[in-house]
Design a protein around this motif. Structure first.
Motif, PDB file in Angstrom:
ATOM      1  N   TYR A 129       0.849  -1.208   0.000  1.00  0.00           N
ATOM      2  CA  TYR A 129       0.000   0.000   0.000  1.00  0.00           C
ATOM      3  C   TYR A 129       0.874   1.244   0.000  1.00  0.00           C
ATOM      4  O   TYR A 129       0.656   2.178  -0.770  1.00  0.00           O
ATOM      5  N   ILE A 141      -8.816  16.627  -0.332  1.00  0.00           N
ATOM      6  CA  ILE A 141      -9.543  15.534   0.331  1.00  0.00           C
ATOM      7  C   ILE A 141     -10.384  16.084   1.476  1.00  0.00           C
ATOM      8  O   ILE A 141     -11.478  15.593   1.739  1.00  0.00           O
ATOM      9  N   HIS A 182      -5.594   9.935   3.223  1.00  0.00           N
ATOM     10  CA  HIS A 182      -5.653   8.810   2.287  1.00  0.00           C
ATOM     11  C   HIS A 182      -6.121   7.540   2.985  1.00  0.00           C
ATOM     12  O   HIS A 182      -6.878   6.748   2.418  1.00  0.00           O
ATOM     13  N   TYR A 183      -5.666   7.364   4.232  1.00  0.00           N
ATOM     14  CA  TYR A 183      -6.124   6.189   4.971  1.00  0.00           C
ATOM     15  C   TYR A 183      -7.627   6.242   5.184  1.00  0.00           C
ATOM     16  O   TYR A 183      -8.330   5.228   5.109  1.00  0.00           O
ATOM     17  N   LEU A 184      -8.090   7.439   5.467  1.00  0.00           N
ATOM     18  CA  LEU A 184      -9.528   7.588   5.681  1.00  0.00           C
ATOM     19  C   LEU A 184     -10.299   7.143   4.452  1.00  0.00           C
ATOM     20  O   LEU A 184     -11.295   6.427   4.558  1.00  0.00           O
ATOM     21  N   LEU A 185      -9.838   7.555   3.294  1.00  0.00           N
ATOM     22  CA  LEU A 185     -10.561   7.185   2.077  1.00  0.00           C
ATOM     23  C   LEU A 185     -10.506   5.677   1.859  1.00  0.00           C
ATOM     24  O   LEU A 185     -11.492   5.073   1.430  1.00  0.00           O
ATOM     25  N   SER A 186      -9.375   5.077   2.155  1.00  0.00           N
ATOM     26  CA  SER A 186      -9.280   3.635   1.955  1.00  0.00           C
ATOM     27  C   SER A 186     -10.176   2.897   2.913  1.00  0.00           C
ATOM     28  O   SER A 186     -10.859   1.938   2.539  1.00  0.00           O
ATOM     29  N   LYS A 223     -12.766   4.017   4.319  1.00  0.00           N
ATOM     30  CA  LYS A 223     -14.154   4.313   3.962  1.00  0.00           C
ATOM     31  C   LYS A 223     -14.694   3.285   2.982  1.00  0.00           C
ATOM     32  O   LYS A 223     -15.867   2.895   3.066  1.00  0.00           O
TER      33      LYS A 223
END
Lengths: 761, 260
Positions: free
Chosen positions: A237, A256, B162-166, B168
């Motif tokens: 990742y 974002i 980015h982690y949040l989107l993943s 999610k």
């Protein structure tokens, strides 16, 4: 407090959390309200969950923030990004990295997929009722790794859009085509997915995606990344993230945040001291800066005022400008600068400054005072320049600002008087001018007139041989009405229609009244005046140089009569306006028009007590007016007097015939190419209302005229052509005039001649 | 603002290389109180930085940079030598430049002046103002030199988002919209700059930890595969890391309760 969230947390953490909550949130009314509800269930900690007292205590302490309904910010609608740009790193689904087992992924997919999501897959079989698609990846709305799940979805026939050429829509598709489709229905229990190619099946935020066959390029980015990761074990990742373009975008954080819906201007915090409610707006940088600028500017203004008082105007202006640079709309600086401008004499600049100051601070006493003074001063200046109305405007403005400003009040009173005086003066001057201008004709005008008349004379001489004794009322009426019509056209064209109509209506009114009298009392002595006017107008062609003179005199005469008998001052002003209007417009045709006007007024003078007959008379009057105008023009063109007179006197007898004649005439004149005629037609059309069948006949004729000639020709040619037309019309009508009027006409002609001689003298 | 060192004396007191080592060998009790005193000061000053950041309209990342600059500065020098609030102001100014959200010294001075003198009138354009401005600028240079001009940092914010989107995408969309995971994790991340933990841990770890804590607070369960979601997001993160960070973070909230 959000009860459902709390319940979720409690069911995760167990009873211990509940105990903590009760302890920490004992004073929280939000908690108390739902405490009872929550206590009904007993909470078991989930298997595998750790006993984390610190965390639980934290949760309990912060519960009032964490579970507050306002805590959750509303996320904006999910917009599918243009993947070409990659504003942030688009990652393959986490499931892939986590190696979530097949079954679980499948279950989760069926749980989470919804109508309106987009899927991309390959056609694996085509049947008559639709085709089956093996799903490869999600195209929007959900991001999962589904390829190896080998889910097949059906796209039924009715959801395949036809491509319009009446073939079987399925024939367009082939095996192994890549299809993008929207999920239409999910049967979670039976694990069946139905997809559709109709755009209506999509969720609103995904509407713009094209459904149907796609190419490999259209596959979403995360899918290609899935493939890359699947093929390469070393791709973690982290590596994918750091290798993607969107990761290096410096504004990906902002982007974002916007996508998720978290605000940067009111950021969330769990610290007690950083809660939003503790921040006062006046502590913010922008607010303080404004105040500071204002005070710094004020300092400059004070220095500037000192300079001003000591007479150092240049330095003072510099300070004011400096102050305004620091603070653009500083009220004090604007007022001070305005005062400086006013002293220097640049009143307009001063006024601008004061007004700007008052916009910001409408109650500034000094600004108001100075503005009033400056406005009055400016008004005074304008007064001296004779721009009285503008000056008045300024004075009034000053008054609206300050009701009690004595200078302004005085000035307003003064200027009102002045304006009234000047209006009167102007009226008289205009009247004089109007008269004068009648008399004053340019040589060009005279020449044109002479030419016109000569032409008419020629034509008339040709016709007059046949028409010497036969005074056909209808013909004359026709001609007169035609002439009046064209005259009216000119009149109508040149000045404002409203005025004209009023003039004409009122004059017609009077005319009609006069005609009524005429009709009922065959030539009483006091009608001679109108005939007089008529006759003078008819005689005119023979006395070319004196035409205008006569006209002028008769006009004034007519007006005098008019004033004495009909006190419609509005009409006089209308006449004035008309004449003024005529001034401004083509001077060429002023005289004929005025002749019309005078005639109208002359006839109007007859109208003493004829006002009862207004209703019917009006209409008649209009018809007759037309005729009268025609008659006038005819006279100008050199028709013999009796025709003219007969036309007016015969109106009563032959109203119907005249109207029909006029219609005939109008058709004839229309034949002679009169755009002006058509204009009058329009005019008369609009004026006449419900007169009768004859009226309608007229209207039809005029309509035809209008249709035929839409202002093609120049109207300057119209006098000549109208003359022609009228001449021809007159010819026809002459025969009908009865002989018992001959005496009258001869008398009148004599009288006119005498008068002309007198005038000449 | 009288406690601020004026520009003149800044030169005299700058001792860029004074090591804090000496302090550690004093008596335990002293160290504790002193270090706790220091921590208290640092906490307060960081609170000052965060408040000022909000009032200046600073974004989260520049505020984070300012705090990191501050912490790193005082890792090397003693708080008794340099006026911490002045250093904080300079860090804010410098962070604005580094993170491309340029701030005017006038605004910084205005807000800070008002912070110390509640409800006072703004400073007039006099010697006070100009002295302060000089001080801030001088101190900025000092901070730069102290940090050897290494002033750009990797922050957890990018990773967290980015982690949040993943994450999610792992959960049901309705569950996600109901649960304020994003707000909570973002708040936790911002709050962690009150202490030195922000410089002691890797940004990815901090991001994961805040996300983990947020999910824990709401009892959200994520699917489990061969590996945990947080293990996947960063290769070298362990459960210990996560736990340590979480405990540091929670400690900060306790500090708030104690000292403000």
């Amino acid at each position: 407090m959000d009860r459902d969230l709390l319940r979720q947390t409690l069911s995760y953490h167990g009873q211990t959390l509940f105990a903590h909550l009760k302890c920490e949130q004992s004073e929280n009314p939000g908690f108390k309200a739902i405490e009872n509800d929550l206590s009904k269930a007993s909470y078991q900690r989930k298997d595998g969950g750790e006993d984390n007292a610190v965390v639980e205590q934290f949760i309990a302490r912060k519960a009032d923030i964490l579970f507050a309904p306002s805590w959750k910010s509303s996320a904006p609608e999910d917009v599918l990004e243009d993947e070409g740009e990659e504003p942030y790193a688009i990652m393959p689904p986490l499931e892939q990295f986590m190696d979530v087992p097949f079954e679980e992924r499948r279950n989760l997919l069926y749980r989470d997929m919804e109508r309106g999501d987009i899927v991309i897959g390959r056609i694996n079989s085509i049947r008559d009722f639709g085709f089956f698609v093996t799903l490869m990846c999600m195209g929007g709305g959900l991001e999962r790794d589904i390829e190896d799940l080998e889910i097949t979805a059906l796209c039924p026939l009715r959801d395949v859009p036809s491509n319009g050429n009446h073939d079987d829509p399925l024939s367009y598709y082939q095996m192994n085509d890549l299809i993008r489709a929207g999920v239409k229905d999910i049967d979670r229990y039976h694990e069946k997915i139905t997809i559709s190619l109709q755009p209506s099946s999509l969720a609103p935020n995904l509407m713009n995606l094209k459904l149907g066959v796609v190419s490999r390029d259209d596959l979403p980015l995360h899918y290609s990344r899935i493939l890359r990761v699947a093929n390469d074990n070393r791709e973690t990742y982290e590596r994918v993230l750091e290798g993607s373009l969107g990761y290096s975008n410096p504004s990906n954080v902002e982007y974002i945040l916007g996508k998720i819906g978290i605000s940067e201007t009111q950021p969330p915090s769990l610290m007690r001291g950083l809660q939003r409610k503790h921040f006062l707006m006046e502590d913010f940088a922008t607010a303080i800066r404004k105040k500071q600028s204002a005070s710094w500017a004020l300092k400059c203004v004070r220095i500037g005022v000192d300079h001003f008082k000591s007479g150092r105007y240049v330095e003072a202006m510099n300070e004011y400008n400096k102050a305004l640079e620091i603070d653009n709309n500083n009220v004090e600086a604007l007022v001070a600068r305005g005062a400086l401008y006013a002293n220097k004499g640049s009143l307009l600049k001063a006024i601008t400054d004061f007004e700007l100051a008052l916009e910001t601070c409408p109650t500034h006493r000094n600004a108001k005072k100075y503005l009033c003074q400056t406005l009055v001063e400016r008004g005074g200046q304008l007064e001296e320049e004779e721009k009285l109305v503008t000056a008045e405007g300024f004075y009034r403005k000053a008054l609206t600002l300050d009701d009690n400003f004595p200078d302004a009040k005085q000035a307003v009173r003064k200027i009102e008087l002045l304006i009234q005086k000047s209006l009167k003066l102007r009226d008289e001057a205009a009247a004089k001018d109007a008269e004068k201008s009648k008399n004053v004709e340019t040589s060009a005008e005279k020449l044109r007139k002479i030419l016109k008349e000569e032409k008419r004379m020629k034509r008339k001489r040709k016709r007059s041989s046949s028409s010497s004794t036969s005074f056909s009322s209808s013909s004359s009426e026709r001609s007169s009405s035609g002439r009046r019509k064209s005259k009216k056209k000119r009149k109508w064209r040149r000045s404002s229609r409203g005025e004209k109509r009023r003039t004409r209506i009122s004059s017609k009114d009077n005319k009609s009244v006069a005609d009524d009298e005429e009709e009922w009392y065959p030539a009483p002595p006091n009608t001679s005046a109108s005939f007089l006017n008529l006759k003078t107008s008819t005689v005119r062609p023979f006395d070319v140089p004196d035409t205008t003179e006569d006209q002028g005199q008769h006009h004034s005469k007519g007006r005098n009569y008019f004033r004495s008998h009909c006190s419609l001052s509005s009409v006089s002003t209308d006449a004035l306006d008309n004449s003024r209007g005529r001034f401004e417009e083509d001077p060429f045709d002023i005289s004929p028009q005025r002749a019309e006007g005078s005639k109208g007024k002359g006839e109007g003078s007859k109208g003493e007590g004829g006002r009862d007959k207004n209703g019917d008379g009006e209409v008649n009057g209009r018809v007759r007016d037309r005729e009268a105008s025609r008659g006038k023009r005819k006279s100008q063109e050199g028709h013999t007097v009796p025709q003219e007179v007969s036309s007016s006197s015969e109106k009563a007898k032959n109203r119907r015939t005249s109207s029909s004649a006029s219609s005939e005439h109008s058709s004839k004149s229309s034949q002679s190419n009169l755009p002006s005629q058509s204009c009058v037609s329009i005019y008369s059309l609009s004026d006449i209302g419900g007169y009768g069948s004859t009226e309608q006949a007229i209207k039809k004729e005029e309509n035809r005229a209008v249709q035929r000639y839409d202002g093609g020709d120049k109207y300057r040619s119209s006098p000549y052509t109208s003359g022609n037309g009228k001449g021809s019309a007159a010819e026809g009508k002459k025969k009908v005039l009865p002989t018992n009027l001959l005496d009258l006409f001869s008398q009148i002609a004599q009288f006119e001649k005498e008068k002309c001689i007198k005038l000449k003298k | 603002m009288d406690r601020f060192v004026s520009s003149g004396s800044m030169e005299a007191v700058s001792r860029g290389d004074s090591a804090p080592v000496g302090r550690m060998v004093t008596a335990a009790g002293d160290t504790d109180t002193e270090s706790s005193r220091e921590m208290k000061t640092h906490f307060r000053v960081c609170r000052f930085i965060m408040e000022t950041g909000v009032k200046l309209g600073m974004r989260s990342v520049p505020v984070a940079t300012a705090c990191v600059l501050y912490h790193r500065f005082f890792q090397c020098v003693s708080v008794s030598v340099y006026e911490p609030y002045l250093v904080a102001m300079s860090c804010i100014y410098l962070a604005g430049k580094v993170e491309e959200q340029h701030l005017r010294t006038r605004d910084i001075i205005n807000v800070c002046h008002r912070y110390f003198h509640h409800g006072s009138a703004p400073l007039s354009c006099g010697s006070d103002f100009w002295d302060l401005r000089d001080s801030v600028v001088q101190c900025e240079l000092l901070v730069l030199r102290q940090l050897n001009f290494h002033v750009s940092f990797q922050h957890p914010h990018k990773y967290l988002l980015h982690y949040l989107l993943s994450v999610k995408s792992l959960v049901n969309r309705h569950a996600w919209s109901r649960t304020p995971i994003a707000e909570t994790s973002w708040a936790l991340l911002r709050d962690c700059y009150h202490g030195t933990m922000c410089v002691r841990h890797a940004p990815q770890h901090i991001a994961i930890a805040t996300l983990y804590l947020a999910l824990l607070s709401y009892g959200v369960e994520l699917p489990v595969g061969e590996r945990e979601w947080w293990q996947v997001l960063c290769e070298d993160v362990t459960k210990d890391h996560v736990d340590t960070i979480i405990s540091d973070l929670l400690h900060l909230y306790d500090m708030e309760a104690k000292w403000t």
